[in-house]
Design a protein around this motif. Structure first.
Motif, short mmCIF file in Angstrom:
data_model
loop_
_atom_site.label_atom_id
_atom_site.label_comp_id
_atom_site.label_asym_id
_atom_site.label_seq_id
_atom_site.Cartn_x
_atom_site.Cartn_y
_atom_site.Cartn_z
N ALA B 6 42.70 45.84 31.82
CA ALA B 6 43.74 45.90 32.85
C ALA B 6 44.07 44.52 33.36
N GLY B 7 45.28 44.38 33.86
CA GLY B 7 45.70 43.16 34.54
C GLY B 7 46.40 43.53 35.83
N ILE B 8 46.25 42.67 36.83
CA ILE B 8 46.90 42.92 38.12
C ILE B 8 47.71 41.67 38.47
N PHE B 9 49.00 41.86 38.69
CA PHE B 9 49.90 40.71 38.81
C PHE B 9 50.75 40.81 40.06
N GLY B 10 51.19 39.64 40.53
CA GLY B 10 52.09 39.61 41.67
C GLY B 10 53.33 38.79 41.37
N LEU B 11 54.50 39.36 41.67
CA LEU B 11 55.75 38.59 41.58
C LEU B 11 56.06 38.11 42.99
N ILE B 35 36.99 49.85 34.20
CA ILE B 35 38.06 49.10 33.56
C ILE B 35 37.69 47.62 33.52
N ASP B 36 38.13 46.98 32.46
CA ASP B 36 37.84 45.58 32.25
C ASP B 36 39.04 44.78 32.77
N THR B 49 44.98 35.14 29.87
CA THR B 49 46.40 35.33 30.21
C THR B 49 47.25 35.79 29.02
N GLY B 50 46.57 36.04 27.89
CA GLY B 50 47.37 36.43 26.73
C GLY B 50 46.96 37.76 26.09
N CYS B 51 45.83 38.36 26.54
CA CYS B 51 45.31 39.54 25.85
C CYS B 51 46.20 40.76 26.05
N ASP B 52 46.06 41.73 25.14
CA ASP B 52 46.74 43.00 25.33
C ASP B 52 46.08 43.75 26.48
N LEU B 53 46.88 44.54 27.17
CA LEU B 53 46.36 45.27 28.32
C LEU B 53 46.66 46.76 28.17
N ASP B 54 45.68 47.58 28.51
CA ASP B 54 45.96 49.02 28.52
C ASP B 54 46.80 49.38 29.74
N ILE B 55 46.44 48.78 30.86
CA ILE B 55 47.20 49.06 32.08
C ILE B 55 47.52 47.75 32.80
N ALA B 56 48.77 47.58 33.21
CA ALA B 56 49.13 46.45 34.05
C ALA B 56 49.69 46.98 35.37
N PHE B 57 49.17 46.45 36.46
CA PHE B 57 49.70 46.78 37.78
C PHE B 57 50.49 45.56 38.26
N VAL B 58 51.74 45.79 38.66
CA VAL B 58 52.55 44.65 39.08
C VAL B 58 53.13 44.91 40.47
N GLU B 59 52.89 43.96 41.36
CA GLU B 59 53.46 44.07 42.70
C GLU B 59 54.57 43.03 42.88
N VAL B 149 44.36 55.59 39.34
CA VAL B 149 43.52 55.01 38.28
C VAL B 149 42.71 56.13 37.61
N ALA B 150 42.16 57.03 38.44
CA ALA B 150 41.38 58.15 37.88
C ALA B 150 42.25 58.96 36.91
N ASN B 151 43.49 59.23 37.31
CA ASN B 151 44.39 59.99 36.43
C ASN B 151 44.74 59.20 35.17
N LEU B 152 45.07 57.92 35.34
CA LEU B 152 45.46 57.10 34.18
C LEU B 152 44.33 57.01 33.17
#
Lengths: 344, 248
Positions: B6-11, B35-36, B49-59, B149-152
């Motif tokens: 997973a990755g968590i990002f902010g715009l 989750i990793d 910063t380049g790996c594939d992600l199963d889930i990305a959260f973006v704010e 997250v539990a559902n995903l």
């Protein structure tokens, strides 16, 4: 029915005695309104209240509840939490008791609901008479008086409460107080009759419900429904505060990191745009107009066909709660009124 | 089986939604066990910063070319992209006034260098890339994030309410700020999930979570103007957090 009387100034003593029968819950003041809550002191109780924000339905069909916990391929364990808690609802109005008698038909009919029924069995009901205010039309809905559905019912007759004993449990509560209750005298009977007729005269609203289902049938295409659809906010407030709205949604809540979880039940409303949404994206009541129309039809026509009477008890909560002042009494009056232009 | 990445990002935003994730103290250890989290700049500097992600959260909202590129990069890396917070879902406060004379303001604030600033009108994520799920809120609710997250993780869609704040307000039996006090409360138009936090504290709902499904803005506007609020003020109020939702 056994009918007794209790001196008003002994009510607090009576309340202290009935505590041995369960947790005492009664209307208390909350932010200018009233709500049934567990009392910590008898002095918090407000028995002279117009209506509570939520009806006592919340005790029998909670806003949110866990039906069971499940482990895939292992099975499930029904939730028993709170189902056998002895609660005494002190100070229920006749319309609210009537609404429980209506819910009994729904949750005890073709599909008995064990959660509802367990709570119904364990919750004690002590009714109290009331004076109608500007939103009350329970008399029109035949719900201003109940002859069953309570353990005890108190009628104000001046210095006393005339007390109707509805069940053996009610009788046990009376007996537990020793010689507190007395036999009513002729003067008490007269006072009861006088107040009963005063109450009848105090209603400011009247709705004729005879042939109402047929009028609904004839006015299915009425422009009123579109008008209401334009006004309705779909906020669901009317359903939430309705003592006989019993729609609920069922959904699973997964535990983090497993497929175990809990099956939850939560109040739903036919005014929500998701209420008639089904898999594949089809929505049988996509427009707001069709949803508010459905709500009225179910209360006043569909329920009559199935259970022999409207499910509305005339408590006035939906009228008081609607932010855009949609008023069922007004809607029924308009439906009944002559409104079609004569065409030549 | 290896843990989902997973990755968590902010715009452009206040980072409040990412902070809510970090504030899930009771669940954080469970979350990182399940989750990793490979890329989360707000929480650590050693990121992949380049790996594939199963889930990305973006704010955050997309408010610059840089945001747009960053979002497209995340989208390309992620199997599932989840918008978190009102800005990412609806554009948020920054999108309130789309007719703002941006060039003139940039010059007024930054002088002659303003013209070179990378600044675009705010957009929600779904206006730029395909978004799989949306968790709204200003900020998001801890419970909604954790249950999503539990559902995903189970391959299910997050289950979030679509009805109005009034429902949860009634669940709690709060006195109604609209009918009892005549306040400008946006509860009937705003999507629930906050457990009516503000109305329960006698603070009128400001609509920070964005619109409920099929919210009736025309009728709400009529209701408020009848109560003496000018139509302009009503429009401004309703547009504050989710102007796109009001246009719908």
């Amino acid at each position: 029915m056994k009918i007794l009387k209790l001196r008003k100034d002994r009510l607090d003593f009576f309340a202290s005695v009935v505590q041995q029968f369960g947790e005492v819950h009664a209307p208390v003041e909350v932010d200018g309104g009233y709500a049934f809550r567990r009392l910590s002191r008898w002095s918090e109780a407000r028995l002279n209240y117009p209506r509570t924000i939520l009806p006592p339905k919340k005790y029998f069909l909670p806003q949110r509840e866990t039906l069971f916990r499940f482990v895939p391929e292992k099975g499930y364990v029904p939730s028993a939490e709170g189902l056998d808690t002895r609660i005494i609802l002190f100070g229920m109005h006749a319309c609210d008791i009537y609404s429980l008698n209506i819910l009994d038909m729904v949750f005890g009919g073709a599909y008995p609901d064990p959660y509802y029924q367990a709570r119904r069995k364990h919750i004690v009901i002590i009714g109290i008479d009331c004076i109608p205010d500007k939103h009350c039309f329970c008399r029109s809905m035949r719900a201003d008086f109940v002859d069953h559905g309570f353990d005890l019912f108190f009628y104000d007759i001046g210095d006393y409460y005339l007390t109707m004993v509805g069940t053996a449990l009610g009788d046990d509560m009376v007996l537990a107080t020793g010689p507190l209750f007395e036999q009513p005298a002729e003067a008490d009977v007269d006072e009861y009759k006088r107040r009963s007729s005063n109450k009848r005269a105090a209603f400011q609203l009247e709705v004729e419900i005879r042939d109402l289902p047929e009028i609904f049938e004839m006015e299915y295409q009425s422009g009123i429904w579109d008008e209401l659809g334009e006004k309705c906010l779909s906020c669901g407030s009317c359903s939430m505060v309705c003592p006989t709205c019993y729609c609920y949604d069922v959904a699973d809540s997964a535990d983090l990191g497993t497929r175990d979880g809990a099956r939850m039940r939560i109040w739903d409303s036919c005014l929500f745009s998701t209420h008639a949404l089904v898999a594949g994206g089809e929505n049988f009541r996509h427009s707001r107009a069709s949803r508010i129309k459905f709500r009225f039809y179910h209360k006043q026509r569909g329920f009559v066909a199935e259970y022999g009477r409207p499910s509305c008890v005339g408590c006035g909560r939906c009228v008081a709660a609607c932010p855009v002042k949609i008023d069922i009494v007004e809607v029924l009056e308009r439906l009944r009124g002559v409104q079609h232009a004569v065409s030549h | 089986m290896s843990k989902p990445t997973a990755g968590i990002f902010g715009l452009t935003g206040c980072a409040g939604d990412q902070l809510v994730i970090l504030n899930c103290e009771d669940q954080l250890l469970d979350l990182v066990a399940l989750i990793d989290i490979r890329d989360f700049l707000m929480a650590g500097s050693a990121n992949d910063t380049g790996c594939d992600l199963d889930i990305a959260f973006v704010e955050g909202a997309v408010m610059s070319k840089r945001d747009e590129q960053a979002l497209r990069r995340v989208r390309a890396r992620a199997r599932t992209l989840v918008a978190i917070g009102t800005c990412a879902v609806w554009g948020g406060v920054a999108a309130t006034d789309e007719s703002a004379p941006r060039d003139a303001w940039l010059e007024e604030v930054y002088g002659p260098t303003g013209a070179d600033y990378d600044s675009l009108p705010a957009r929600a994520l779904h206006e730029v890339v395909q978004v799989d799920y949306q968790i709204t809120g200003c900020p998001i609710e801890k419970d909604e994030f954790v249950s999503a997250v539990a559902n995903l993780l189970n391959g299910d869609a997050p289950l979030l309410p679509q009805y109005a704040v009034c429902v949860e307000c009634k669940f709690r039996e709060c006195g109604c700020l609209l009918t009892e006090r005549g306040e400008v409360c946006c509860g009937p138009m705003t999507v629930a999930g906050c457990n009516a936090r503000c109305p329960a504290l006698r603070i009128p709902c400001v609509g920070c979570r964005g619109p409920a499904a099929d919210a009736n803005f025309a009728s709400a506007t009529a209701m408020f103007t009848e109560g003496g609020v000018s139509p302009q003020d009503v429009a401004r109020k309703l547009r504050t957090f989710a102007p796109q939702g009001v246009q719908q």
